[in-house]
Design an enzyme around this catalytic site. Structure first.
Site, PDB file in Angstrom:
ATOM      1  CG  ASN A   1      -5.280   4.034   8.851  1.00 26.22           C
ATOM      2  OD1 ASN A   1      -5.674   5.030   8.256  1.00 26.22           O
ATOM      3  ND2 ASN A   1      -4.200   4.039   9.594  1.00 26.22           N
TER       4      ASN A   1
ATOM      5  CD  GLN B   1      -7.153  -0.391   7.363  1.00 30.66           C
ATOM      6  OE1 GLN B   1      -7.985  -1.168   7.837  1.00 30.66           O
ATOM      7  NE2 GLN B   1      -5.891  -0.394   7.733  1.00 30.66           N
TER       8      GLN B   1
ATOM      9  CB  CYS C   1       6.118   4.983  18.177  1.00 29.58           C
ATOM     10  SG  CYS C   1       6.782   5.187  19.796  1.00 29.58           S
TER      11      CYS C   1
ATOM     12  CB  THR D   1      12.556  -8.590 -10.318  1.00 32.17           C
ATOM     13  OG1 THR D   1      13.687  -8.309 -11.140  1.00 32.17           O
ATOM     14  CG2 THR D   1      12.148 -10.046 -10.473  1.00 32.17           C
TER      15      THR D   1
ATOM     16  N   GLY E   1      -1.880  -6.514   0.108  1.00 33.43           N
ATOM     17  CA  GLY E   1      -2.210  -7.905   0.373  1.00 33.43           C
ATOM     18  C   GLY E   1      -2.522  -8.215   1.823  1.00 33.43           C
ATOM     19  CG  HIS E   2      -0.303  -6.353   5.166  1.00 29.13           C
ATOM     20  ND1 HIS E   2      -0.512  -5.765   6.379  1.00 29.13           N
ATOM     21  CD2 HIS E   2       0.168  -5.387   4.352  1.00 29.13           C
ATOM     22  CE1 HIS E   2      -0.173  -4.476   6.304  1.00 29.13           C
ATOM     23  NE2 HIS E   2       0.242  -4.230   5.077  1.00 29.13           N
TER      24      HIS E   2
ATOM     25  N   GLY F   1       0.801  -1.214   0.000  1.00 26.87           N
ATOM     26  CA  GLY F   1       0.000   0.000   0.000  1.00 26.87           C
ATOM     27  C   GLY F   1       0.840   1.274   0.000  1.00 26.87           C
ATOM     28  CB  THR F   2       3.924   2.246   1.813  1.00 31.08           C
ATOM     29  OG1 THR F   2       3.380   1.932   3.100  1.00 31.08           O
ATOM     30  CG2 THR F   2       4.817   3.471   1.925  1.00 31.08           C
TER      31      THR F   2
HETATM   32  C1  PLP Z   1      -4.995   3.154   4.988  1.00 32.51           C
HETATM   33  C2  PLP Z   1      -3.632   2.570   4.780  1.00 32.51           C
HETATM   34  N1  PLP Z   1      -2.877   2.991   3.763  1.00 32.51           N
HETATM   35  C3  PLP Z   1      -1.661   2.489   3.522  1.00 32.51           C
HETATM   36  C4  PLP Z   1      -1.109   1.523   4.324  1.00 32.51           C
HETATM   37  C5  PLP Z   1       0.258   0.994   4.038  1.00 32.51           C
HETATM   38  O1  PLP Z   1       0.182  -0.254   3.430  1.00 32.51           O
HETATM   39  P1  PLP Z   1       1.443  -1.250   3.448  1.00 32.51           P
HETATM   40  O2  PLP Z   1       1.612  -1.666   4.882  1.00 32.51           O
HETATM   41  O3  PLP Z   1       1.057  -2.366   2.557  1.00 32.51           O
HETATM   42  O4  PLP Z   1       2.617  -0.501   2.942  1.00 32.51           O
HETATM   43  C6  PLP Z   1      -1.849   1.051   5.429  1.00 32.51           C
HETATM   44  C7  PLP Z   1      -1.288   0.027   6.310  1.00 32.51           C
HETATM   45  O5  PLP Z   1      -1.766  -0.273   7.350  1.00 32.51           O
HETATM   46  C8  PLP Z   1      -3.146   1.592   5.666  1.00 32.51           C
HETATM   47  O6  PLP Z   1      -3.900   1.187   6.685  1.00 32.51           O
END
Ligand code: PLP
Length: 380
Positions: free
Chosen positions: A144, A172, A318, A230, A193-194, A57-58
């Site tokens: 989130n 989310q 934190c 990759t 994915g997670h 996601g990041t």
């Molecule tokens: C709303 C939201 N955006 C982005 C992310 C980041 O995703 P990732 O942990 O896959 O980088 C999170 C992770 O908890 C999230 O809750």
């Protein structure tokens, strides 16, 4: 991870082959990636060609915000403004701030109401004050921390009336509430994915055909030149199988988890009558419970519950070892005392009634002890 995703991913892990290589093993891995792309797209109402695989996601958020801004700004230098809500995840917030610090962007932080929902009038005013100067609008699908669902269709309508593209961080939301990329009208959508029963380290950005998107990561030109690097075929397979399972089971899992969530909220508010629920009471993620306990330090509560096998999060993050109050709760106007005592409990597909019983059995005593600890540290 859900069983089917574990199995799909594990069966790939033993095999070699870079999806970009032309030899037999490479072509086999490429087939896995392309079949996964089709599966993921079909699960989310997207076309396979709209899927850009990322490491999560990041990365998808960085690509959407920085890559979206860069492409729109390159096409018209007047487009300096990025409009985003004050409650975004740091992956979006910090990308927007980076653009302001390093790429001459102007960040516009849209206020939210006390439930955490973006102020649509503020968005309208921000757009209409000078539509030509807006590069991108980025508003998350679901928050989130407090679980509040955002009015994405209204955001799209306001932005598209002026031809402005919309990104949504749906990390989310995907797998937890219905998400249809085409029907939503958004131009860019991040997922990971997670959060949907798949692996960590795999995600995607969905990008409509012709979306203004410049690469942020440069190299081998994978993913049509938008995201070099990759491709992790096993993780991509795990991600797409998890997304398929989550969307296929969505109706039943939403009903089940929502009922558990409401029982947990009710149980907490009965056991601790001065506790306060943060976020929208009903229009929220099925698995999100965020409650403020006045007079408690969230950290103390977290450790007391952890010792009893209940794993949760606090309302603070934190940063460089220093606890910071949640920017989400601050933006919602939550009083300091309730921010300090905020606790987030997340329910998922594996949560059971017995888990709730266990949490509710230990919570009242933990709150009493945490209140005592808070008092002692303030007196001492
Ligand atoms: C709303 C939201 N955006 C982005 C992310 C980041 O995703 P990732 O942990 O896959 O980088 C999170 C992770 O908890 C999230 O809750």
């Amino acid at each position: 991870m859900v069983d089917a995703a574990v199995q799909a991913m594990c069966s790939e892990l033993a095999l070699v082959g870079n999806p970009s290589s032309l030899h037999t093993a490479g072509r086999r891995a490429r087939r896995v990636v392309e079949e996964s792309r089709e599966l993921l797209a079909a699960s989310l109402g997207a076309r396979p060609s709209e899927v850009v695989f990322t490491s999560g996601g990041t990365e998808a958020d960085n690509l959407a915000v920085i890559g979206g801004y860069s492409a729109r700004r390159a096409a018209d230098p007047r487009r300096r403004r990025v409009l985003t809500s004050a409650v975004e995840h740091h992956a979006v917030m910090d990308s927007v701030q980076w653009l302001a610090d390093h790429a001459d962007a102007e960040a516009v932080w849209l206020p939210v109401d006390r439930l955490g929902r973006v102020d649509l009038e503020a968005l309208r005013e921000a757009i209409e004050s000078d539509p030509e100067s807006v590069a991108l609008v980025s508003v998350m699908w679901a928050n989130n921390e407090v679980g509040t669902l955002q009015p994405i269709e209204d955001v799209v309508e306001l932005a598209h009336a002026h031809g402005i593209p919309v990104h949504t961080d749906a990390v989310q939301a995907v797998g937890h509430v219905p998400v249809d990329f085409a029907a939503s009208g958004v131009d860019l959508l991040s997922l990971t994915g997670h959060k949907l029963g798949g692996p960590m380290g795999a995600g995607a950005l969905l990008a409509v055909r012709g979306a203004a998107l410049a690469p942020v990561q440069h190299g081998g030109g994978q993913e049509r030149g938008v995201r070099s690097g990759t491709l992790d075929a096993p993780a991509i397979r795990g991600l797409s199988v998890a997304a398929q399972v989550a969307t296929a089971e969505l109706t039943s899992s939403m009903a089940r988890v929502t009922a558990l969530r409401d029982r947990l909220i009710d149980g907490i508010l009965r056991a601790v009558p001065d506790a306060v629920l943060h976020g929208d009471p009903t229009d929220r993620l099925p698995g999100n419970v965020n409650v403020g306990f006045p007079g408690c330090e969230g950290d103390s509560l977290l450790y007391l519950l952890d010792a009893q096998g209940i794993e949760c999060s606090t309302g603070s993050a934190c940063q460089a070892g220093v606890p910071q109050p949640s920017h989400v709760l601050l933006a919602m106007g939550v009083p300091d005392d309730l921010i300090r005592g905020a606790l987030r409990l997340t329910l998922g597909h594996s949560t059971t009634e017995a888990d709730l019983d266990a949490a509710l059995a230990v919570l009242p005593a933990a709150v009493e002890r945490a209140r005592g600890a808070g008092l002692a540290s303030r007196v001492g």
